[in-house]
Design a protein around this motif. Structure first.
Motif, short mmCIF file in Angstrom:
data_model
loop_
_atom_site.label_atom_id
_atom_site.label_comp_id
_atom_site.label_asym_id
_atom_site.label_seq_id
_atom_site.Cartn_x
_atom_site.Cartn_y
_atom_site.Cartn_z
N HIS A 1 0.84 -1.21 0.00
CA HIS A 1 0.00 0.00 0.00
C HIS A 1 0.87 1.26 0.00
CE1 HIS A 1 -4.19 1.50 1.03
NE2 HIS A 1 -3.47 2.61 0.99
N HIS B 208 1.33 5.14 -1.65
CA HIS B 208 1.03 6.32 -2.46
C HIS B 208 2.38 6.97 -2.76
CE1 HIS B 208 -3.17 5.76 -1.45
NE2 HIS B 208 -2.80 5.60 -0.20
N ASP C 140 1.03 2.60 3.78
CA ASP C 140 0.26 3.80 3.46
C ASP C 140 1.21 4.99 3.29
OD1 ASP C 140 -2.04 4.99 2.65
OD2 ASP C 140 -2.93 5.24 4.62
#
Ligand SMILES: [Zn+2]
Length: 281
Positions: free
Chosen positions: A7, A9, A244
């Motif tokens: 995960h 970004h 994240d």
């Protein structure tokens, strides 16, 4: 390779500034820190220095937010630039109907991406809404996983009315449970421990063989006892390391993960083996 971060970004200007828009200040507040915007080189270096791979996530919530998307072409470009460091998931806006289906197909077949990511709070939809079933049919046919954001979100957090963002779309039961029941051939990953519905997420992952969870968005230091207990036993083949990034860096996640009481063989599964199997790496 030590681990696969499921995960990620990118945290580059295209991601944080161009797509974050008005919501980025909310996310900074929610995670208690301002995010340093990275160059592509600095992003790759973060993962290479830890000897880990990352799954870069696209983003398209245009219909509900009007914000710019983080295009699948951009994600594919980063993957092609650093093929040993990254794989990519497409971002598709389900409200775009046939366009969304076509985009998913192009992203997987032509751009070489390996899954599709959704953020239902920002995109304002229920995964089990029958209007989107043609999209799940296509993704199942493409034989790649879907990743859904679960539980609370930084978008709109701390602002009156949450800027119109609704958390209800990110509840595991019935929305993920129904989808998993209707599409047994579709591999579904629930992102984050799904607070305040963590127990529901654990139940769905236990009950449905096609449902997995990534443990991103929280430092493992704050994992509730029941999450640690299930990850250590029933769900040891269903949980994935996810940070994240850039909100929680993989460095921080991994350091804190070392300290939680999981069996060494379970840690290895969560960090690497489960993702290898799921993503075919
Ligand atoms: Zn995320």
């Amino acid at each position: 390779m030590k681990a696969i971060d499921a995960h990620v970004h990118p945290g580059t200007k295209e991601d944080v500034i161009d797509c974050g828009g008005k919501y980025i200040e909310d996310a900074y507040r929610y995670f208690g820190q301002k995010i340093e915007v990275l160059t592509e080189e600095a992003l790759a270096e973060r993962f290479q220095s830890l000897d880990i791979m990352g799954v870069l996530l696209g983003w398209d919530a245009e219909t509900n937010t009007g914000l710019k998307r983080l295009s699948n072409e951009y994600i594919a470009r980063l993957v092609n630039r650093y093929p040993k460091t990254f794989i990519g998931f497409a971002g598709v806006d389900p409200w775009k109907g046939k366009v969304a289906i076509k985009e998913a197909e192009i992203a997987i077949k032509d751009l070489g991406l390996r899954g599709v990511k959704f953020q239902q709070a920002a995109q304002a939809f229920y995964p089990s809404d029958k209007r989107f079933y043609p999209l799940w049919e296509k993704i199942a046919e493409l034989k790649v996983p879907v990743l859904f954001h679960m539980g609370n979100t930084g978008y709109g957090a701390g602002v009156p009315g949450g800027e119109g963002i609704r958390l209800k779309y990110c509840r595991p039961i019935p929305y993920i449970d129904d989808l998993a029941a209707d599409f047994p051939e579709l591999t579904i990953i629930g992102a984050h421990p799904a607070w305040p519905w963590q127990e529901e997420m654990l139940a769905v992952a236990m009950h449905k063989a096609n449902v997995y969870m990534d443990l991103s968005g929280w430092s493992p230091k704050y994992f509730p006892a029941s999450l640690v207990q299930y990850a250590n036993s029933f769900l040891q083949d269903k949980c994935l390391f996810g940070s994240d990034h850039p909100y929680v860096t993989p460095q921080r996640w991994l350091t804190d993960f070392e300290k939680i009481p999981l069996k060494p063989e379970v840690k290895e599964k969560i960090l690497l083996k489960n993702a290898r199997k799921l993503f075919g790496i």
